[in-house]
Motif scaffolding. Structure first.
Motif, PDB file in Angstrom:
ATOM      1  N   ILE A  41      49.534  19.241 -97.061  1.00 47.09           N
ATOM      2  CA  ILE A  41      50.215  19.324 -95.764  1.00 47.09           C
ATOM      3  C   ILE A  41      51.653  18.852 -95.949  1.00 47.09           C
ATOM      4  CG2 ILE A  41      50.252  18.488 -93.382  1.00 47.09           C
ATOM      5  CD1 ILE A  41      47.194  18.023 -93.676  1.00 47.09           C
ATOM      6  N   THR A  42      52.602  19.668 -95.501  1.00 45.58           N
ATOM      7  CA  THR A  42      54.006  19.278 -95.638  1.00 45.58           C
ATOM      8  C   THR A  42      54.391  18.300 -94.533  1.00 45.58           C
ATOM      9  OG1 THR A  42      54.898  21.049 -94.249  1.00 45.58           O
ATOM     10  CG2 THR A  42      54.598  21.542 -96.612  1.00 45.58           C
ATOM     11  N   SER A  43      55.473  17.597 -94.793  1.00 42.64           N
ATOM     12  CA  SER A  43      56.057  16.690 -93.816  1.00 42.64           C
ATOM     13  C   SER A  43      57.549  16.643 -94.093  1.00 42.64           C
ATOM     14  CB  SER A  43      55.462  15.293 -93.955  1.00 42.64           C
ATOM     15  OG  SER A  43      56.177  14.362 -93.187  1.00 42.64           O
ATOM     16  N   TYR A  46      52.761  14.108-102.693  1.00 43.51           N
ATOM     17  CA  TYR A  46      54.182  13.919-102.904  1.00 43.51           C
ATOM     18  C   TYR A  46      54.455  12.740-103.787  1.00 43.51           C
ATOM     19  CZ  TYR A  46      59.158  13.790-102.322  1.00 43.51           C
ATOM     20  OH  TYR A  46      60.491  13.791-102.592  1.00 43.51           O
ATOM     21  N   ILE A  64      49.080  14.488 -96.896  1.00 45.01           N
ATOM     22  CA  ILE A  64      50.521  14.653 -97.045  1.00 45.01           C
ATOM     23  C   ILE A  64      50.954  13.812 -98.242  1.00 45.01           C
ATOM     24  CG2 ILE A  64      52.791  14.202 -96.037  1.00 45.01           C
ATOM     25  CD1 ILE A  64      51.479  14.558 -93.252  1.00 45.01           C
ATOM     26  N   ARG A  65      50.741  12.510 -98.146  1.00 43.06           N
ATOM     27  CA  ARG A  65      51.287  11.561 -99.122  1.00 43.06           C
ATOM     28  C   ARG A  65      50.705  11.719-100.529  1.00 43.06           C
ATOM     29  NH1 ARG A  65      50.371   6.047 -96.586  1.00 43.06           N
ATOM     30  NH2 ARG A  65      48.551   7.093 -95.785  1.00 43.06           N
TER      31      ARG A  65
END
Length: 183
Positions: free
Chosen positions: A6-8, A183, A179-180
């Protein structure tokens, strides 16, 4: 077990060239099966969504999802739409457009409603502690849910380590979303 990136904006930025580079690097590094473009504040959301779907198509094994916007998901050629927990009434419309549907859920009742209305998958959260997301449900509650429902469930919320992923692997969850972690 399936992986759902999931992007953020916090990690992926809203500058198209940088976004594309970071996304490409993360796809190459993590090989997710699913990816969601989610950015609640980007004034150029539609443009960035098109870039996102384009990059996903370069990775033929990645299914692309657009957050909340059924029409935009269809227009960009995304694989599907990821609806919020308050959008269950849009499941049927999205399915009529030929889109796969993932919907966010936070209670067992929401999961069962999504299943009954024809969603393909749900995210269930938060499993672990996650900033501003309330009390974590934990792996035991996830296992209880998985014994009740038939729909595919992505565990979501606070997943940042390999140890947490191993705990989820030991359940019947379809996969995990984060998300995290990516990344």
């Amino acid at each position: 077990m399936k992986k759902y990136l999931i992007t953020s904006r916090e990690f992926y930025t809203d500058t198209p060239a940088i976004f594309r580079t970071i996304l490409y690097e993360q796809f190459t590094k993590h090989s997710p099966d699913y990816a969601l473009y989610r950015d609640k504040t980007n004034p150029n959301y539609n443009i960035q969504a098109a870039h996102f779907v384009e990059i996903c198509k370069e990775f033929k094994e990645i299914k692309s999802f657009i957050h909340r916007d059924v029409k935009l998901a269809k227009e960009t050629g995304a694989s599907g739409v990821h609806l919020t927990s308050t959008q269950s009434d849009e499941i049927e419309y999205a399915k009529e457009l030929g889109l796969e549907v993932i919907i966010s859920t936070h209670t067992i009742d929401e999961v069962l409603t999504a299943e009954q209305k024809g969603a393909d998958m749900v995210t269930y959260s938060p499993i672990f502690a996650s900033p501003n997301k309330g009390e974590p449900k934990g792996v035991e509650e996830l296992e209880t849910l998985l014994d009740i429902c038939k729909i595919k469930v992505f565990a979501l919320g606070g997943i940042i380590s390999h140890e947490q992923i191993e705990l989820i692997k030991n359940t019947k969850a379809y996969g995990f979303a984060s998300i995290r972690y990516f990344y």
